[in-house]
Design an enzyme around this catalytic site. Sequence first.
Site, PDB file in Angstrom:
ATOM      1  N   SER A 244       0.830  -0.912   0.164  1.00 16.75           N
ATOM      2  CA  SER A 244       0.094  -0.133  -0.073  1.00 16.75           C
ATOM      3  C   SER A 244       0.910   1.161   0.029  1.00 16.75           C
ATOM      4  O   SER A 244       1.983   1.131   0.064  1.00 16.75           O
ATOM      5  CB  SER A 244      -0.903  -0.161   1.173  1.00 16.75           C
ATOM      6  OG  SER A 244      -0.187   0.475   2.489  1.00 16.75           O
ATOM      7  N   LYS A 245       0.278   2.568  -0.012  1.00 17.69           N
ATOM      8  CA  LYS A 245       0.917   3.691  -0.066  1.00 17.69           C
ATOM      9  C   LYS A 245       2.042   3.691   1.246  1.00 17.69           C
ATOM     10  O   LYS A 245       2.907   4.347   1.032  1.00 17.69           O
ATOM     11  CB  LYS A 245       0.080   4.795   0.151  1.00 17.69           C
ATOM     12  CG  LYS A 245      -0.723   5.240  -1.101  1.00 17.69           C
ATOM     13  CD  LYS A 245      -0.872   6.538  -1.316  1.00 17.69           C
ATOM     14  CE  LYS A 245      -1.224   6.802  -2.554  1.00 17.69           C
ATOM     15  NZ  LYS A 245      -2.714   7.226  -3.147  1.00 17.69           N
ATOM     16  N   ARG A 246       1.597   2.972   2.329  1.00 19.80           N
ATOM     17  CA  ARG A 246       2.370   3.197   3.584  1.00 19.80           C
ATOM     18  C   ARG A 246       3.845   2.620   3.180  1.00 19.80           C
ATOM     19  O   ARG A 246       4.771   2.894   3.681  1.00 19.80           O
ATOM     20  CB  ARG A 246       1.828   2.019   4.584  1.00 19.80           C
ATOM     21  CG  ARG A 246       1.402   2.669   5.666  1.00 19.80           C
ATOM     22  CD  ARG A 246       0.701   1.770   6.852  1.00 19.80           C
ATOM     23  NE  ARG A 246       0.271   0.310   6.150  1.00 19.80           N
ATOM     24  CZ  ARG A 246       0.983  -0.797   6.112  1.00 19.80           C
ATOM     25  NH1 ARG A 246       1.938  -0.913   6.809  1.00 19.80           N
ATOM     26  NH2 ARG A 246       0.197  -1.799   5.725  1.00 19.80           N
TER      27      ARG A 246
END
Length: 486
Positions: A244-246
Amino acid sequence: MSNVRLRFAPSPTGFLHIGGARTAIFNYLLARKTGGSFLLRIEDTDKQRSKQEYEDDILDAIRWLGLEWDEEPLRQSKRKTFHQEMVDELIERRKAFRCFLTPEETQKLKQEREAMGIHTAFRSPYRDIDPEESEEKMIAGKPFAVRFYVPDEPVVYIDGVHGKVEIPADSIEDFVLLRTDGTPTYQVAVVGDDYEMGITHVVRGDDHISNTPKQILIYKALGWTAPEFAHVPLILGPDKKRLSKRHGAAAVTEYREKGYLPEAILSFMAMLGWSPGDDRELMTHDELVEVFTTEGINKRSAVFDERKLEWVNGQFLSMREDDDILEMLKQPFADRVADGRLPAGAAKMLPIAIHLLKSRSHFPADILDRGDYFFKEPETVDAKAAKKRLKDPETPAWLDELASRYNAIDEFTVETTEQVIRVYSEELEVGAGNLIHPIRLAVSGQPSGPGLFELLEGLGKETVVRRLKWLAEFLREKGTPPDLEE
Ligand code: GLU
């Protein structure tokens, strides 16, 4: 052309993420490999979350990756009537029924089942309602949703990645086909559109695996042949959680802006969770098209490693023509001139820097940043290297002598610049390294870089001579080794 038809069906509710790109790539490669068609469908039925901006981004990114599609993309929102007709047909065939439970009643029923320890999937009490009674209630204006009448037999299919999959009937609830507001659900829309588009193979992420039995049931109920399905394992971040963006994973267009090349993303993403069966690490578009098969797709999730992607990018960068890279660097170079980081006159050095640094860079802009000594004078030298390589008190004298010998050469080439060093180091009875390292530090300030003699020839006599004298002077001032902050 074969009759194999694949599709990529993004929802324009966000930018094209790197994981979505991989799904698109797999579908595209299978279509090209089989001589079939690669189609697009814009799944824009969620009016709240769908945006034109996202759709443009997705199409841009797909185009940039070189995944040319066939035919006009299909727009799901335009097909609502057809989807509603499908539901009518299912009711007609007694494969679906109107469920008059209110959302609260449904909720309550589900809770009661749970309290009683019933863990099989939800069955609506209206599934066996008499068709006439159902009509009457509808005519009387009682709100309803339409649910699928899940038959009491398992759904079995062969998944292109996972093999035989069997889903017991009691794990599939009487799922909704038409919401109370009259809008068809995703299950109906996808089946209706895949049918309409003549899709023969659905390749999509594992996150859709629970939808597949429901969709197969709809195909069967309508007497349509279901496509073949293949579910691709998810991509994980380095911490083994879903990417994910994380994890810094971004939209494809962001990768483009960072200086990634489309052929690098294509190669890397195709090989993320798929393998050609040998130890190749880089593959071109044509190589991929030639050997791609669903059999090579891994059952296990793949871990996304951005460092590896950087390396892959560097490999593809070094295969690009110098002129291509020159084109890519025009704007970044102009930006650096505009903000004063690089002098305008340095543009003439750009082709040389590209030629010597493209095989040592991950990104085009690295050539400007790490190779800034091509464009301007070094102001200092690498402190750690200086401590090790510039400690002989004779170094300033050697550098001066080298400067004058280089100055005397007519043809300043790889061969002549090397020859001078060989001769001089023999005269001095010191190893050539005692001269080579200080020369590199003089001309670039850095401990490593392109082949030294290519670098000298590339920088040219005048610059090399000037910089050798500069370092000699610098060392006289600051000592050998110079006292520099590390
Ligand atoms: N629109 C769905 C998504 O973006 C894909 C549907 C499908 O591939 O069947 O996840």
